[in-house]
Design a protein around this motif. Structure first.
Motif, PDB file in Angstrom:
ATOM      1  N   GLY A   1       0.821  -1.206   0.000  1.00 20.85           N
ATOM      2  CA  GLY A   1       0.000   0.000   0.000  1.00 20.85           C
ATOM      3  C   GLY A   1       0.849   1.247   0.000  1.00 20.85           C
ATOM      4  O   GLY A   1       1.937   1.269   0.580  1.00 20.85           O
ATOM      5  N   LEU A   2       0.369   2.264  -0.700  1.00 18.43           N
ATOM      6  CA  LEU A   2       1.045   3.560  -0.738  1.00 18.43           C
ATOM      7  C   LEU A   2       0.011   4.633  -0.463  1.00 18.43           C
ATOM      8  O   LEU A   2      -1.120   4.541  -0.951  1.00 18.43           O
ATOM      9  N   ARG A   3       0.400   5.654   0.299  1.00 17.66           N
ATOM     10  CA  ARG A   3      -0.534   6.746   0.494  1.00 17.66           C
ATOM     11  C   ARG A   3      -0.544   7.654  -0.734  1.00 17.66           C
ATOM     12  O   ARG A   3       0.421   7.724  -1.474  1.00 17.66           O
ATOM     13  N   GLY A   4      -1.644   8.314  -0.939  1.00 21.96           N
ATOM     14  CA  GLY A   4      -1.733   9.307  -2.001  1.00 21.96           C
ATOM     15  C   GLY A   4      -1.322  10.658  -1.445  1.00 21.96           C
ATOM     16  O   GLY A   4      -1.097  10.807  -0.234  1.00 21.96           O
ATOM     17  N   LEU A   5      -1.236  11.641  -2.325  1.00 18.12           N
ATOM     18  CA  LEU A   5      -0.815  12.973  -1.879  1.00 18.12           C
ATOM     19  C   LEU A   5      -1.646  14.033  -2.580  1.00 18.12           C
ATOM     20  O   LEU A   5      -1.811  14.009  -3.795  1.00 18.12           O
ATOM     21  N   LEU A   6      -2.176  14.940  -1.771  1.00 15.42           N
ATOM     22  CA  LEU A   6      -2.846  16.118  -2.327  1.00 15.42           C
ATOM     23  C   LEU A   6      -2.092  17.320  -1.798  1.00 15.42           C
ATOM     24  O   LEU A   6      -2.074  17.561  -0.593  1.00 15.42           O
ATOM     25  N   TYR A   7      -1.423  18.036  -2.687  1.00 12.34           N
ATOM     26  CA  TYR A   7      -0.573  19.154  -2.245  1.00 12.34           C
ATOM     27  C   TYR A   7      -1.188  20.461  -2.737  1.00 12.34           C
ATOM     28  O   TYR A   7      -1.453  20.620  -3.924  1.00 12.34           O
TER      29      TYR A   7
ATOM     30  N   ILE B   1     -11.865  18.396   8.433  1.00 13.08           N
ATOM     31  CA  ILE B   1     -12.637  18.539   7.186  1.00 13.08           C
ATOM     32  C   ILE B   1     -13.813  17.551   7.196  1.00 13.08           C
ATOM     33  O   ILE B   1     -13.601  16.357   7.417  1.00 13.08           O
ATOM     34  N   PRO B   2     -15.055  18.058   6.972  1.00 17.84           N
ATOM     35  CA  PRO B   2     -16.198  17.138   7.001  1.00 17.84           C
ATOM     36  C   PRO B   2     -16.028  15.990   5.993  1.00 17.84           C
ATOM     37  O   PRO B   2     -15.600  16.215   4.870  1.00 17.84           O
ATOM     38  N   ARG B   3     -16.379  14.818   6.402  1.00 13.83           N
ATOM     39  CA  ARG B   3     -16.331  13.592   5.583  1.00 13.83           C
ATOM     40  C   ARG B   3     -14.922  13.204   5.117  1.00 13.83           C
ATOM     41  O   ARG B   3     -14.751  12.402   4.213  1.00 13.83           O
ATOM     42  N   PHE B   4     -13.915  13.797   5.766  1.00 10.72           N
ATOM     43  CA  PHE B   4     -12.529  13.483   5.382  1.00 10.72           C
ATOM     44  C   PHE B   4     -12.243  11.991   5.543  1.00 10.72           C
ATOM     45  O   PHE B   4     -11.535  11.391   4.748  1.00 10.72           O
ATOM     46  N   TYR B   5     -12.822  11.399   6.599  1.00  8.93           N
ATOM     47  CA  TYR B   5     -12.510   9.996   6.899  1.00  8.93           C
ATOM     48  C   TYR B   5     -13.532   9.003   6.333  1.00  8.93           C
ATOM     49  O   TYR B   5     -13.377   7.801   6.503  1.00  8.93           O
TER      50      TYR B   5
ATOM     51  N   ARG C   1     -10.241   9.752  -2.374  1.00 12.88           N
ATOM     52  CA  ARG C   1      -9.907  10.207  -3.723  1.00 12.88           C
ATOM     53  C   ARG C   1      -9.449  11.654  -3.649  1.00 12.88           C
ATOM     54  O   ARG C   1     -10.131  12.493  -3.045  1.00 12.88           O
ATOM     55  N   ALA C   2      -8.319  11.940  -4.266  1.00 11.69           N
ATOM     56  CA  ALA C   2      -7.741  13.291  -4.190  1.00 11.69           C
ATOM     57  C   ALA C   2      -8.747  14.351  -4.639  1.00 11.69           C
ATOM     58  O   ALA C   2      -8.866  15.401  -4.015  1.00 11.69           O
ATOM     59  N   LYS C   3      -9.494  14.062  -5.708  1.00  8.44           N
ATOM     60  CA  LYS C   3     -10.449  15.049  -6.248  1.00  8.44           C
ATOM     61  C   LYS C   3     -11.532  15.403  -5.241  1.00  8.44           C
ATOM     62  O   LYS C   3     -11.850  16.565  -5.041  1.00  8.44           O
ATOM     63  N   THR C   4     -12.102  14.363  -4.609  1.00  7.60           N
ATOM     64  CA  THR C   4     -13.169  14.579  -3.634  1.00  7.60           C
ATOM     65  C   THR C   4     -12.643  15.346  -2.431  1.00  7.60           C
ATOM     66  O   THR C   4     -13.280  16.271  -1.924  1.00  7.60           O
ATOM     67  N   ILE C   5     -11.464  14.944  -1.967  1.00  6.85           N
ATOM     68  CA  ILE C   5     -10.892  15.588  -0.792  1.00  6.85           C
ATOM     69  C   ILE C   5     -10.549  17.049  -1.096  1.00  6.85           C
ATOM     70  O   ILE C   5     -10.746  17.926  -0.251  1.00  6.85           O
ATOM     71  N   LEU C   6     -10.095  17.329  -2.308  1.00  7.23           N
ATOM     72  CA  LEU C   6      -9.767  18.717  -2.664  1.00  7.23           C
ATOM     73  C   LEU C   6     -10.994  19.613  -2.516  1.00  7.23           C
ATOM     74  O   LEU C   6     -10.912  20.702  -1.942  1.00  7.23           O
ATOM     75  N   ARG C   7     -12.140  19.131  -2.994  1.00  9.55           N
ATOM     76  CA  ARG C   7     -13.356  19.956  -2.895  1.00  9.55           C
ATOM     77  C   ARG C   7     -13.741  20.196  -1.440  1.00  9.55           C
ATOM     78  O   ARG C   7     -14.080  21.311  -1.050  1.00  9.55           O
ATOM     79  N   ALA C   8     -13.645  19.148  -0.625  1.00 10.12           N
ATOM     80  CA  ALA C   8     -14.003  19.283   0.789  1.00 10.12           C
ATOM     81  C   ALA C   8     -13.016  20.205   1.504  1.00 10.12           C
ATOM     82  O   ALA C   8     -13.399  20.997   2.376  1.00 10.12           O
ATOM     83  N   PHE C   9     -11.768  20.132   1.110  1.00  5.84           N
ATOM     84  CA  PHE C   9     -10.718  20.978   1.697  1.00  5.84           C
ATOM     85  C   PHE C   9     -11.002  22.454   1.379  1.00  5.84           C
ATOM     86  O   PHE C   9     -10.963  23.318   2.248  1.00  5.84           O
ATOM     87  N   GLU C  10     -11.315  22.736   0.115  1.00  7.90           N
ATOM     88  CA  GLU C  10     -11.598  24.125  -0.300  1.00  7.90           C
ATOM     89  C   GLU C  10     -12.749  24.710   0.525  1.00  7.90           C
ATOM     90  O   GLU C  10     -12.669  25.840   1.001  1.00  7.90           O
ATOM     91  N   LYS C  11     -13.796  23.914   0.704  1.00  8.75           N
ATOM     92  CA  LYS C  11     -14.961  24.383   1.468  1.00  8.75           C
ATOM     93  C   LYS C  11     -14.564  24.720   2.898  1.00  8.75           C
ATOM     94  O   LYS C  11     -14.937  25.748   3.442  1.00  8.75           O
ATOM     95  N   LYS C  12     -13.817  23.781   3.499  1.00  7.99           N
ATOM     96  CA  LYS C  12     -13.441  23.964   4.902  1.00  7.99           C
ATOM     97  C   LYS C  12     -12.553  25.201   5.055  1.00  7.99           C
ATOM     98  O   LYS C  12     -12.716  25.991   5.995  1.00  7.99           O
ATOM     99  N   VAL C  13     -11.607  25.365   4.138  1.00  2.00           N
ATOM    100  CA  VAL C  13     -10.699  26.509   4.218  1.00  2.00           C
ATOM    101  C   VAL C  13     -11.483  27.821   4.113  1.00  2.00           C
ATOM    102  O   VAL C  13     -11.241  28.762   4.878  1.00  2.00           O
ATOM    103  N   SER C  14     -12.451  27.889   3.214  1.00  2.00           N
ATOM    104  CA  SER C  14     -13.175  29.166   3.113  1.00  2.00           C
ATOM    105  C   SER C  14     -14.035  29.401   4.349  1.00  2.00           C
ATOM    106  O   SER C  14     -14.233  30.542   4.762  1.00  2.00           O
ATOM    107  N   LYS C  15     -14.519  28.324   4.990  1.00  2.00           N
ATOM    108  CA  LYS C  15     -15.264  28.504   6.249  1.00  2.00           C
ATOM    109  C   LYS C  15     -14.369  29.032   7.358  1.00  2.00           C
ATOM    110  O   LYS C  15     -14.805  29.763   8.234  1.00  2.00           O
ATOM    111  N   LEU C  16     -13.083  28.612   7.327  1.00  2.00           N
ATOM    112  CA  LEU C  16     -12.163  29.004   8.398  1.00  2.00           C
ATOM    113  C   LEU C  16     -11.581  30.402   8.185  1.00  2.00           C
ATOM    114  O   LEU C  16     -10.890  30.931   9.044  1.00  2.00           O
ATOM    115  N   ALA C  17     -11.844  30.992   7.016  1.00  2.00           N
ATOM    116  CA  ALA C  17     -11.287  32.315   6.729  1.00  2.00           C
ATOM    117  C   ALA C  17     -11.956  33.373   7.592  1.00  2.00           C
ATOM    118  O   ALA C  17     -13.180  33.401   7.715  1.00  2.00           O
TER     119      ALA C  17
END
Ligand SMILES: [Zn+2]
Length: 454
Positions: free
Chosen positions: A193-199, A243-247, A333-349
């Motif tokens: 197994g290898l972890r993925g990366l979203l940078y 991040i909601p639904r991250f896990y 999935r990197a794509k799904t997590i990216l969208r959830a990350f963007e939402k969370k970041v704008s909420k934390l602004a």
């Protein structure tokens, strides 16, 4: 004779040829080495052609070429895709090298030089296994495709896109990657197994220009404070990402897999000592190996902006940029997590700032079944050659191409590295233990015999 005997008899020449490859400073990230990177590719191309394989350089727009070779003579027979990379990391700080990084030097059984272990020594070992069949028996025991890229150390941007478009060219039944290490000296491992990366890069903009904190502090939004609040809000004190639904897509490792990790010669006390930390701050309820291999996480890598020079400057900067990445595990999935990350970041602004998230790199995680036939064959062969049962482990890092093999080619990959954990990868005094080079070649030979038609 046999391919194994051939390899035995030509050991010294194999090492001399490896030294020639190591003398080419193919540092992919530095523009001043662009010609050297090309030279390494051309050297490999000529070498593979010389062995009788059909080979070509595949140019990548704005990048370094792929070396591709094949020998497909067994109609209906199985096909393996071997992958490796010929580019290397920069050598700084060069003053810490005992011998010059591009003048391969033997000390004891170790060959020192940049790329010796990562990955020139290992990928060249695979090529020497192919040579042993081709020169000794005139043919390979199965169909072979070879893919050697020159951009692995800069994240494999070109080849990842290329694979999507040329899946048929590299279609195969299974893949083999040697770009790693034994678990410990004398203890080989197969990676499952290898972890993925979203940078990402998070840009926070405040006032239209830099301000004086005496005149405007308390009334103007401060992007440094804002980005710090965002980063702080992405993880709680128990080490959980907020991040909601991250896990929600995270697949727990099986009880069997966890039990096998518990049998590894890994002691948490030793790990803490090695890192020079009193405790591990990660997710509670998980062992350190689980945190590093089977759990996703989030890390900030740097914040640029404002005043970080000597002394004080009372600035409220107009803009700050932070680098934040997430390591992902199956089935995230990197794509799904990216969208959830963007939402969370704008909420934390905080009020008054504008936030923009840019994706710099994204790669999915991958799992390889230990019961897949080529992995099982590798397990038996490794046991024979190395005199020890290989352990099944995961890696916390990412090899983006392996996820592509899984998702695009839909084949399992045997991940068997024959470097050592103390090879100083990416650091001064990189080395390769030559007995491992020869055992690695023997491992590939026997594995090809086992999965091939012989
Ligand atoms: Zn590598």
């Amino acid at each position: 004779m046999s391919a194994s005997t051939y390899a035995q008899q030509h050991r010294d020449r194999f090492v001399e040829e490896l030294k020639t490859l190591l003398r080419i400073p193919s540092v992919s990230t530095l523009p001043q080495h662009q010609d050297d990177v090309r030279r390494a590719a051309e050297w490999l191309l000529a070498h593979l052609r010389d062995l009788g394989m059909t080979a070509e350089l595949i140019p990548l727009e704005g990048g370094h070429p792929i070396v591709y070779a094949q020998s497909l003579h067994l109609a209906g027979g199985p096909t393996v895709l071997f992958y490796g990379h010929y580019d290397v990391q920069p050598v700084d700080p060069v003053s810490e090298w005992t011998s010059p990084p591009f003048e391969p030097t033997l000390r004891g059984d170790d060959l020192y030089g940049r790329g010796a272990s990562d990955d020139k020594g290992q990928v060249f070992g695979v090529i020497k296994a192919l040579e042993s069949f081709l020169r000794d028996e005139g043919r390979l025991p199965l169909n072979v495709k070879v893919l050697i890229e020159g951009e692995e150390e800069i994240g494999s941007p070109g080849i990842s896109r290329w694979i999507e478009r040329h899946a048929r060219k590299v279609a195969c039944d299974f893949a083999w990657v040697s770009d790693g290490q034994l678990y410990a000296k004398g203890l080989p491992c197969l990676v499952t197994g290898l972890r993925g990366l979203l940078y990402t890069e998070v840009e926070v903009r405040g006032p239209s220009h830099d301000l004086h904190s005496g005149q405007h502090g308390g009334a103007a939004p401060n992007p440094v404070n804002a980005v710090a609040a965002i980063i702080a809000g992405l993880k709680d004190r128990r080490g959980r990402v907020t991040i909601p639904r991250f896990y929600s897509a995270v697949r727990e490792p099986s009880g069997e897999e966890k039990a096998s990790w518990e049998r590894l010669p890994f002691r948490e006390e030793d790990y803490l000592r090695e890192l020079g930390i009193p405790v591990s701050p990660g997710e509670q309820g998980y062992s350190i190996l689980e945190r590093r291999w089977a759990r996703p996480t989030l890390d900030a890598h740097g914040i640029a902006g404002g005043w970080t020079g000597a002394g004080s400057k009372t600035v409220i900067p107009a803009k700050v940029v932070a680098k934040v990445s997430m390591r992902l595990v199956p089935d995230q999935r990197a794509k799904t997590i990216l969208r959830a990350f963007e939402k969370k970041v704008s909420k934390l602004a905080s009020p008054g700032v504008e936030v923009e998230v840019r994706e710099l790199a994204g790669g999915d995680p991958v799992l390889i079944s230990p019961t897949a036939a080529p992995v099982q064959a590798a397990m038996r062969v490794v046991r024979e050659v190395w005199g020890a049962d290989p352990v099944f482990v995961r890696e916390g890092g990412s090899i983006p191409i392996v996820a592509k093999f899984d998702r695009v080619l839909k084949v399992p990959t045997v991940l068997f590295g024959f470097g050592l954990p103390d090879d100083n990868l990416h650091a001064p005094n990189e080395k390769f233990h030559l007995p491992n080079f020869h055992k690695g070649i023997e491992t590939v030979i026997r594995w090809m015999e086992r999965v091939g038609t012989k």
